[in-house]
Design an enzyme around this catalytic site. Structure first.
Site, short mmCIF file in Angstrom:
data_model
loop_
_atom_site.label_atom_id
_atom_site.label_comp_id
_atom_site.label_asym_id
_atom_site.label_seq_id
_atom_site.Cartn_x
_atom_site.Cartn_y
_atom_site.Cartn_z
N GLU A 34 0.83 -1.21 0.00
CA GLU A 34 0.00 0.00 0.00
C GLU A 34 0.86 1.25 0.00
OE1 GLU A 34 -3.14 0.03 -0.50
OE2 GLU A 34 -3.90 -1.93 0.15
N GLU A 91 -12.51 0.24 -9.99
CA GLU A 91 -12.14 -0.71 -11.06
C GLU A 91 -13.07 -0.70 -12.27
OE1 GLU A 91 -12.27 -1.45 -7.81
OE2 GLU A 91 -10.12 -1.58 -7.39
C1 DMJ Z 1 -6.58 0.32 -4.99
O1 DMJ Z 1 -5.86 0.66 -3.86
C2 DMJ Z 1 -5.68 -0.28 -6.02
O2 DMJ Z 1 -6.29 -0.18 -7.25
C3 DMJ Z 1 -5.32 -1.71 -5.74
O3 DMJ Z 1 -4.61 -2.32 -6.80
C4 DMJ Z 1 -6.53 -2.56 -5.44
N1 DMJ Z 1 -7.72 -1.82 -5.28
C5 DMJ Z 1 -7.73 -0.58 -4.61
C6 DMJ Z 1 -9.05 0.16 -4.80
O4 DMJ Z 1 -10.15 -0.63 -4.93
#
Ligand code: DMJ
Length: 519
Positions: free
Chosen positions: A157, A424
């Site tokens: 993260e 997404e």
């Molecule tokens: C985001 O922090 C990023 O896109 C990650 O790859 C997975 N999904 C979350 C948001 O839904």
């Protein structure tokens, strides 16, 4: 030798005790100052001058059609609402609780206030021309963002949101402070790679460098989507610092994965960093797997298509995914299921919906020239994910939806009915728009914008909702940082001209932070 050392230490201690309290304190202070000076020297070591990559398409992207312009302005207004409220009620905290009107955080950011929303939002502010807000963010980062804290954070993260956010802000604005902070932070993540295999721990303490894995992960494993989503940022770090250490770390992970057997050609989600063995044989293109596949493709794109090894790994992986995980429902909806110990679970996550955009992005350059096939597959996933939104009361998608018996693209379990401002589906609309210019993608994006504004907007910002099938939803009271980094950015780009951040020159990391192609 031990005795001699011991006696020397005793002598020194005796000498020290002869001194007054003030003298001892002054000595301690001198020692402390020395350490601080050393640290400062280390931090301020100037970074080498490297030629900037070709930064094409940092412009306003203003559409000429007044209707599209109006929609884009609405999205900018939503960004301002999200930012202003965070500014007022959550400033410096990681995220905002828009109803309680106070700061919010989760364990992924550790226990300190690292201003995650500020860092994640910077490039969106910049792209939208919100320059005063951008400057406020920059000032906070300059004065307050400090990584010498005793705090255990998620390596993944912090990489995608902080390092990705800082690097994108640097490339867009040219402000050195972002590059310097990104490099300082990256240095703090490196101890996470000190494992017997070089597969990093999921979490690392920024101060002590001690790492460990999530308690819930199968057999003490690290997670594929976490250790497999570092490549883009780490390649840029090596480029900007001239130090190969970052590049070597991610290439080591790649080499190790290449050597391993894959059940049915699929990558399991879990890998033990001590033994180098897979954990449970679960495979997902959604949570726990998703961005690993995305970064294989993007490694190739970001290298100006020179990194053919990454492209091959991507092609092999999606061939196995198509064979084992992608199916058509009775009603004709293409979906991507999850592989669990030898059987296919006919459930798709909101997170998995990013794959529509990924297939479209990877169409050009695909094996056996199957570009048309992959663009079509992207369109089918976009359609299925749109259905998952359209079949709800709020016209917002659930966290996961099933394809079982008579059930098609609908959540069944109560704890899968929430929408937490995730990007997404909109991300896939945007990629499909860029590659096809089919107006339905703008229409779907606008439907989502209106639904978010109607059902997630509160006077203190934007909140997730707990049940998208209920006409009177309750709020989860979290304004996620990715709402500003990704959801609003992809919407804004969907209603902008294509010459704003063209995909030939920019590759978006998994948190929607654009990084330039390194030609
Ligand atoms: C985001 O922090 C990023 O896109 C990650 O790859 C997975 N999904 C979350 C948001 O839904």
């Amino acid at each position: 030798k031990i005795r001699a050392d011991h006696e020397k230490a005793l002598e020194e201690a005796k000498e020290k005790l002869k001194k007054s309290r003030d003298e001892i304190q002054a000595e301690i202070q001198t020692e402390k100052n020395k350490v601080v000076q050393e640290l400062k020297k280390k931090d301020s070591k100037p970074l080498p001058l490297v030629p900037l990559p070709n930064l094409i398409g940092i412009n306003s992207g203003e559409p000429s059609d007044p209707d599209i312009r109006e929609k884009r302005n609405k999205i900018k207004e939503m960004m301002k609402h999200a930012w202003d409220n965070y500014r007022q009620y959550g400033w410096g905290h990681n995220e905002l609780k828009p109803i309680a009107r106070k700061g919010h955080s989760t364990n992924i950011f550790g226990n300190s206030q690292m201003g995650a929303t500020i860092v994640d939002a910077l490039d969106t502010l910049y792209i939208m021309g919100l320059h005063d807000e951008f400057r406020e963010g920059q000032e906070w980062i300059d004065k307050n963002l400090d990584f010498s804290v005793n705090s255990e954070v998620s390596v993944f993260e912090v990489n995608i949101r902080f390092i990705g956010g800082l690097l994108a802000a640097y490339y867009l604005s040219g402000q050195e402070v972002f590059k310097i902070k990104a490099v300082q932070l990256a240095g703090k993540l490196l101890p996470a790679f000190n494992t017997p295999t070089g597969i990093p721990w999921a979490m690392v303490n920024l101060k002590s460098g001690v790492g460990r894995n999530w308690g819930w992960a199968s057999a003490g494993s690290s997670i594929l989507a976490e250790f497999g989503t570092l490549h883009m940022e780490f390649v840029h770090l090596s480029y900007l610092t001239g130090d190969p250490v970052y590049y070597n770390k991610v290439m080591h992970i790649r080499k190790l994965l290449q050597k391993m057997d894959r059940p049915n050609g699929l990558y399991p989600n879990y890998l033990n960093p001590r033994t180098g063995r897979w954990g449970q044989h679960h495979t997902s293109v959604g949570g726990l797997g998703d961005s690993f596949y995305e970064y294989l493709l993007k490694a190739w794109l970001m290298s100006d298509k020179m990194d053919t090894e990454a492209r091959k790994m991507y092609d092999d992986a999606i061939e196995a995914i198509e064979k084992h995980l992608i199916r058509k429902s009775n009603g004709g909806l293409t979906f991507i299921g999850e592989w669990k110990n030898g059987h296919l679970e006919r459930k798709m996550g909101h997170l998995t919906c990013f794959a529509g955009g990924m297939f479209a992005l990877g169409a050009d350059g695909s094996r056996d020239d199957k570009a048309g096939h992959y663009l079509q597959l992207g369109a089918e996933i976009a359609h299925t994910c749109h259905e998952s939104y359209d079949r709800t009361t709020l016209k917002l998608g659930p966290e996961a939806f099933k394809f079982d018996g008579g059930i098609e693209a609908v959540a069944v379990r109560q704890n899968e009915k929430y929408y937490i401002l995730r990007p997404e589906v909109i991300e896939t609309y945007w990629y499909m728009w860029r590659f096809t210019h089919d107006p339905k993608y703008r229409q779907w994006g606008w439907e989502a914008t209106q639904a978010i504004d109607k059902y997630c907007r509160v006077s203190g910002g934007f909140s997730g909702v707990k049940d998208v099938y209920s006409s009177s939803p309750t709020y989860d009271d979290v304004q996620q940082s990715f709402f500003l980094a990704e959801t609003l950015k992809y919407l804004y780009l969907l209603f902008s001209n294509d010459d704003l951040l063209p995909l030939d020159n920019w590759v978006f990391n998994t948190e929607a932070h654009p990084l330039p192609v390194l030609h």
